[in-house]
Design a protein around this motif. Structure first.
Motif, PDB file in Angstrom:
ATOM      1  N   CYS A 125       0.840  -1.197   0.000  1.00  0.00           N
ATOM      2  CA  CYS A 125       0.000   0.000   0.000  1.00  0.00           C
ATOM      3  C   CYS A 125       0.877   1.248   0.000  1.00  0.00           C
ATOM      4  CB  CYS A 125      -0.920   0.021   1.216  1.00  0.00           C
ATOM      5  SG  CYS A 125      -2.160  -1.287   1.226  1.00  0.00           S
ATOM      6  N   ILE A 126       0.422   2.252  -0.712  1.00  0.00           N
ATOM      7  CA  ILE A 126       1.144   3.515  -0.831  1.00  0.00           C
ATOM      8  C   ILE A 126       0.209   4.645  -0.415  1.00  0.00           C
ATOM      9  CG2 ILE A 126       2.259   5.107  -2.456  1.00  0.00           C
ATOM     10  CD1 ILE A 126       2.863   2.591  -4.185  1.00  0.00           C
ATOM     11  N   GLY A 127       0.743   5.595   0.315  1.00  0.00           N
ATOM     12  CA  GLY A 127       0.012   6.807   0.641  1.00  0.00           C
ATOM     13  C   GLY A 127       0.725   8.015   0.091  1.00  0.00           C
ATOM     14  N   ALA A 128      -0.041   8.970  -0.384  1.00  0.00           N
ATOM     15  CA  ALA A 128       0.508  10.269  -0.789  1.00  0.00           C
ATOM     16  C   ALA A 128       0.215  11.237   0.350  1.00  0.00           C
ATOM     17  CB  ALA A 128      -0.128  10.745  -2.091  1.00  0.00           C
ATOM     18  N   TRP A 129       1.255  11.819   0.877  1.00  0.00           N
ATOM     19  CA  TRP A 129       1.128  12.632   2.080  1.00  0.00           C
ATOM     20  C   TRP A 129       1.471  14.083   1.786  1.00  0.00           C
ATOM     21  CZ3 TRP A 129      -0.609  10.521   6.679  1.00  0.00           C
ATOM     22  CH2 TRP A 129      -0.728   9.135   6.703  1.00  0.00           C
ATOM     23  N   ASP A 130       0.604  14.961   2.237  1.00  0.00           N
ATOM     24  CA  ASP A 130       0.838  16.399   2.240  1.00  0.00           C
ATOM     25  C   ASP A 130       0.983  16.798   3.705  1.00  0.00           C
ATOM     26  OD1 ASP A 130       0.820  19.142   2.118  1.00  0.00           O
ATOM     27  OD2 ASP A 130      -1.174  19.325   1.239  1.00  0.00           O
ATOM     28  N   GLY A 131       2.231  16.807   4.167  1.00  0.00           N
ATOM     29  CA  GLY A 131       2.449  16.987   5.593  1.00  0.00           C
ATOM     30  C   GLY A 131       1.897  15.805   6.349  1.00  0.00           C
ATOM     31  N   ASP A 132       0.986  16.066   7.295  1.00  0.00           N
ATOM     32  CA  ASP A 132       0.382  14.965   8.057  1.00  0.00           C
ATOM     33  C   ASP A 132      -0.964  14.543   7.483  1.00  0.00           C
ATOM     34  OD1 ASP A 132      -1.052  17.199   8.728  1.00  0.00           O
ATOM     35  OD2 ASP A 132      -0.891  16.951  10.899  1.00  0.00           O
ATOM     36  N   LEU A 133      -1.307  15.064   6.296  1.00  0.00           N
ATOM     37  CA  LEU A 133      -2.558  14.689   5.638  1.00  0.00           C
ATOM     38  C   LEU A 133      -2.294  13.606   4.611  1.00  0.00           C
ATOM     39  CD1 LEU A 133      -4.078  18.217   4.898  1.00  0.00           C
ATOM     40  CD2 LEU A 133      -4.684  16.692   6.794  1.00  0.00           C
ATOM     41  N   CYS A 134      -3.095  12.546   4.645  1.00  0.00           N
ATOM     42  CA  CYS A 134      -3.030  11.527   3.600  1.00  0.00           C
ATOM     43  C   CYS A 134      -4.005  11.938   2.507  1.00  0.00           C
ATOM     44  CB  CYS A 134      -3.388  10.148   4.150  1.00  0.00           C
ATOM     45  SG  CYS A 134      -3.198   8.834   2.926  1.00  0.00           S
ATOM     46  N   VAL A 135      -3.467  12.298   1.339  1.00  0.00           N
ATOM     47  CA  VAL A 135      -4.297  12.858   0.269  1.00  0.00           C
ATOM     48  C   VAL A 135      -4.381  11.927  -0.937  1.00  0.00           C
ATOM     49  CG1 VAL A 135      -3.851  15.221   0.999  1.00  0.00           C
ATOM     50  CG2 VAL A 135      -2.319  14.131  -0.662  1.00  0.00           C
ATOM     51  N   GLY A 136      -3.811  10.734  -0.830  1.00  0.00           N
ATOM     52  CA  GLY A 136      -3.913   9.755  -1.903  1.00  0.00           C
ATOM     53  C   GLY A 136      -3.597   8.374  -1.372  1.00  0.00           C
ATOM     54  N   THR A 137      -4.271   7.374  -1.925  1.00  0.00           N
ATOM     55  CA  THR A 137      -4.055   5.994  -1.477  1.00  0.00           C
ATOM     56  C   THR A 137      -4.073   5.046  -2.673  1.00  0.00           C
ATOM     57  OG1 THR A 137      -6.416   5.489  -1.192  1.00  0.00           O
ATOM     58  CG2 THR A 137      -5.270   6.451   0.709  1.00  0.00           C
ATOM     59  N   THR A 138      -3.331   4.000  -2.575  1.00  0.00           N
ATOM     60  CA  THR A 138      -3.467   2.864  -3.481  1.00  0.00           C
ATOM     61  C   THR A 138      -2.842   1.651  -2.814  1.00  0.00           C
ATOM     62  OG1 THR A 138      -3.165   2.054  -5.748  1.00  0.00           O
ATOM     63  CG2 THR A 138      -1.309   3.187  -4.764  1.00  0.00           C
ATOM     64  N   GLY A 139      -3.274   0.480  -3.228  1.00  0.00           N
ATOM     65  CA  GLY A 139      -2.739  -0.761  -2.677  1.00  0.00           C
ATOM     66  C   GLY A 139      -2.807  -1.864  -3.714  1.00  0.00           C
TER      67      GLY A 139
ATOM     68  N   THR B 123      -1.101   9.833 -11.000  1.00  0.00           N
ATOM     69  CA  THR B 123      -0.074   9.379 -11.934  1.00  0.00           C
ATOM     70  C   THR B 123       1.177   8.935 -11.192  1.00  0.00           C
ATOM     71  OG1 THR B 123      -0.905  10.826 -13.678  1.00  0.00           O
ATOM     72  CG2 THR B 123       1.373  10.072 -13.875  1.00  0.00           C
ATOM     73  N   SER B 124       1.578   9.682 -10.177  1.00  0.00           N
ATOM     74  CA  SER B 124       2.783   9.305  -9.435  1.00  0.00           C
ATOM     75  C   SER B 124       2.579   7.999  -8.682  1.00  0.00           C
ATOM     76  CB  SER B 124       3.178  10.418  -8.466  1.00  0.00           C
ATOM     77  OG  SER B 124       2.219  10.608  -7.441  1.00  0.00           O
ATOM     78  N   MET B 125       1.374   7.775  -8.161  1.00  0.00           N
ATOM     79  CA  MET B 125       1.124   6.514  -7.453  1.00  0.00           C
ATOM     80  C   MET B 125       1.084   5.335  -8.428  1.00  0.00           C
ATOM     81  SD  MET B 125      -1.553   7.386  -4.345  1.00  0.00           S
ATOM     82  CE  MET B 125      -2.932   7.786  -5.420  1.00  0.00           C
ATOM     83  N   MET B 126       0.462   5.534  -9.598  1.00  0.00           N
ATOM     84  CA  MET B 126       0.433   4.470 -10.597  1.00  0.00           C
ATOM     85  C   MET B 126       1.846   4.138 -11.094  1.00  0.00           C
ATOM     86  SD  MET B 126      -2.751   3.397 -11.188  1.00  0.00           S
ATOM     87  CE  MET B 126      -2.835   3.404  -9.379  1.00  0.00           C
ATOM     88  N   ARG B 127       2.661   5.177 -11.264  1.00  0.00           N
ATOM     89  CA  ARG B 127       4.044   4.959 -11.696  1.00  0.00           C
ATOM     90  C   ARG B 127       4.804   4.118 -10.664  1.00  0.00           C
ATOM     91  NH1 ARG B 127       5.520   4.763 -15.741  1.00  0.00           N
ATOM     92  NH2 ARG B 127       6.098   2.721 -14.969  1.00  0.00           N
ATOM     93  N   ARG B 128       4.701   4.513  -9.399  1.00  0.00           N
ATOM     94  CA  ARG B 128       5.394   3.794  -8.327  1.00  0.00           C
ATOM     95  C   ARG B 128       4.871   2.364  -8.228  1.00  0.00           C
ATOM     96  NH1 ARG B 128       7.346   5.283  -3.172  1.00  0.00           N
ATOM     97  NH2 ARG B 128       7.758   3.388  -1.970  1.00  0.00           N
ATOM     98  N   GLN B 129       3.580   2.206  -8.323  1.00  0.00           N
ATOM     99  CA  GLN B 129       2.999   0.878  -8.156  1.00  0.00           C
ATOM    100  C   GLN B 129       3.409  -0.076  -9.269  1.00  0.00           C
ATOM    101  OE1 GLN B 129      -1.391   0.264  -8.569  1.00  0.00           O
ATOM    102  NE2 GLN B 129      -1.206  -0.365  -6.427  1.00  0.00           N
ATOM    103  N   LEU B 130       3.345   0.358 -10.520  1.00  0.00           N
ATOM    104  CA  LEU B 130       3.705  -0.525 -11.623  1.00  0.00           C
ATOM    105  C   LEU B 130       5.197  -0.840 -11.620  1.00  0.00           C
ATOM    106  CD1 LEU B 130       1.388   0.830 -14.437  1.00  0.00           C
ATOM    107  CD2 LEU B 130       1.282  -1.425 -13.361  1.00  0.00           C
ATOM    108  N   ASP B 131       6.014   0.087 -11.185  1.00  0.00           N
ATOM    109  CA  ASP B 131       7.443  -0.222 -11.023  1.00  0.00           C
ATOM    110  C   ASP B 131       7.632  -1.320  -9.979  1.00  0.00           C
ATOM    111  OD1 ASP B 131       8.185   1.645 -12.922  1.00  0.00           O
ATOM    112  OD2 ASP B 131       8.673   3.204 -11.450  1.00  0.00           O
ATOM    113  N   ASP B 132       6.872  -1.236  -8.889  1.00  0.00           N
ATOM    114  CA  ASP B 132       6.967  -2.254  -7.842  1.00  0.00           C
ATOM    115  C   ASP B 132       6.462  -3.608  -8.335  1.00  0.00           C
ATOM    116  OD1 ASP B 132       7.969  -0.323  -6.148  1.00  0.00           O
ATOM    117  OD2 ASP B 132       6.091  -0.043  -5.028  1.00  0.00           O
ATOM    118  N   VAL B 133       5.365  -3.599  -9.089  1.00  0.00           N
ATOM    119  CA  VAL B 133       4.819  -4.850  -9.626  1.00  0.00           C
ATOM    120  C   VAL B 133       5.843  -5.515 -10.547  1.00  0.00           C
ATOM    121  CG1 VAL B 133       3.023  -5.828 -11.105  1.00  0.00           C
ATOM    122  CG2 VAL B 133       2.425  -4.094  -9.405  1.00  0.00           C
ATOM    123  N   ARG B 134       6.471  -4.726 -11.384  1.00  0.00           N
ATOM    124  CA  ARG B 134       7.492  -5.266 -12.269  1.00  0.00           C
ATOM    125  C   ARG B 134       8.653  -5.859 -11.477  1.00  0.00           C
ATOM    126  NH1 ARG B 134      11.711  -2.040 -16.147  1.00  0.00           N
ATOM    127  NH2 ARG B 134      12.182  -3.765 -17.586  1.00  0.00           N
TER     128      ARG B 134
END
Length: 409
Positions: A46-60, A95-106
């Motif tokens: 699972c990945i979170g996109a964080w703006d300071g202490d706010l979680c503003v994006g998620t994917t897993g 886009t940044s989360m999808m990029r990170r995730q597909l790199d990890d899947v590969r």
């Protein structure tokens, strides 16, 4: 404003999950639902996109195996829980989360990624193609009858508490999960999803009920459903809301559907997710009164084109060179030669003239055999560079049964 992507830490899970729920409307889940997803979720995927202490994006992602044509179970990342806060849209977070995730899947060596899309238009730009569809129906059982095949009367039906027969029903699912492309191999814990029964998911109906079909003392099929009572001036107008039907043979299948059609005080059967070629359609007396609807379900991404195409078999001999364009995962871009038949396949890079040109999205849509390459070519999405190549490849990529995803994730 700069966001930072981080792998989910257990200490941050509540904040991460609260952000996910808020992005999907803010409706709270039942304690049972939350506990199940907490148990199934793989925090290190699972990945979170964080703006300071706010979680503003998620994917897993879940570590799945999915059935492909030929029956092989292929490792696949089950992409899930994707969200971006409404306050942070159009900043490149997804886009940044999808990029990170597909790199990890590969990096993990999984040739496929799969997902169900809340909005299908989102994921095409990341190379996902709609690969399966589901059939929904609202059947007027006061006017539609069934033709019953031989042997149906030899099947014994009985009510059972869903939990009491969960193990036997799950074993039956495991036997049938290799029968259709797109079906997920359920690992321990996932059987609980089929039994989850929050009131919000009952469509105003009863708690989950179960009927099993038996022959010689063995369970050969089951159905799970809700009953939604309703009355009007003429009398009862209730509905059977079908959640699952699974059977090992035509007689067991017909016995279960005959039961669903004949439940007292009901005149409608509603079913939301069945294969496009579900056999009950060919037993009904009037298909026009079944209210059929079709929609997309499983979206597939070929993370490794060569490995993915080698993992499945082909229903006719094929020898074709694809010119693949993959802007988001450029390691897939280039010419690939696929040779295969019903026994197996090989696929590797070549420096040869291409027979077909297409994007990885179209190749993914055709991968499970439910979207014909010939249809994509007719739409202008596949270009034929060698005469006859579309017909050859489309026939080979087909499946004799419709691909299907039985449940979300």
């Amino acid at each position: 404003m700069r966001t930072e992507l981080k792998v989910l830490r257990p200490a941050d899970r509540d904040t991460w999950y609260s952000g996910l729920l808020l992005a999907f409307g803010g409706t709270p889940e039942s304690p049972e639902e939350r506990e199940l997803w907490d148990t199934l979720t793989e925090n290190d995927r699972c990945i979170g996109a964080w703006d300071g202490d706010l979680c503003v994006g998620t994917t897993g992602a879940f570590s799945f195996h999915v059935t492909v044509p030929g029956g092989a179970r292929v490792p696949a990342a089950g992409v899930t829980m994707v969200s971006v806060a409404a306050t942070h849209r159009r900043r490149g977070i997804l886009t940044s989360m999808m990029r990170r995730q597909l790199d990890d899947v590969r990096a993990l060596g999984e040739p496929l990624a799969i997902l169900t899309a809340s909005e299908p238009a989102i994921y095409g730009r990341f190379g996902y193609g709609g690969a399966t569809r589901q059939l929904s129906a609202e059947i007027d059982t006061s006017r539609v009858t069934l033709t019953i095949p031989a042997g149906t009367d030899d099947v014994r039906l009985r009510f059972a508490a869903p939990q009491d027969v969960a193990e036997q029903c799950e074993a039956l699912y495991a036997r049938t999960s290799g029968s259709r492309p797109g079906m997920i191999v359920r690992t321990p814990g996932w059987e609980r999803l089929a039994l989850l029964d929050p009131p919000s998911e009952r469509e105003g109906g009863s708690p989950l009920q179960c009927v099993v079909a038996e022959r010689d003392g063995d369970i050969v099929g089951y159905t799970r459903f809700h009953i939604k009572p309703a009355w009007d001036a003429a009398g009862p107008r209730g509905a059977v809301v079908v959640k699952h039907v699974d059977a090992l043979d035509p007689a067991a299948h017909a016995a279960l559907w005959r039961f669903l059609f004949g439940v007292d005080l009901t005149s409608t059967v509603r079913v939301r997710n069945r294969p496009l070629d579900d056999p009950w359609q060919y037993l009904v007396s009037d298909i026009r009164r079944c209210g059929l609807q079709v929609r997309d379900v499983l979206h597939v991404r070929l993370v490794d084109v060569g490995a993915a195409l080698e993992a499945r078999t082909y229903q006719a001999p094929v020898d074709v060179v694809f010119d693949v364009v993959d802007d988001f995962c450029p390691w897939n871009t280039g010419t690939w030669r696929l040779t295969g038949d019903a026994k197996g396949a090989s696929c590797g890079r070549v420096d040869e003239p291409a027979d077909l040109a297409l994007s990885v999205k179209e190749l993914a849509a055709a991968y499970l055999g439910g979207t014909p390459l010939s249809g994509l070519a007719a739409a202008g999405l596949v270009r034929e560079l060698r005469q006859g190549a579309v017909a050859e490849a489309s026939l080979a990529f087909g499946s004799d049964v419709a691909p299907w995803l039985p449940h979300g994730f």
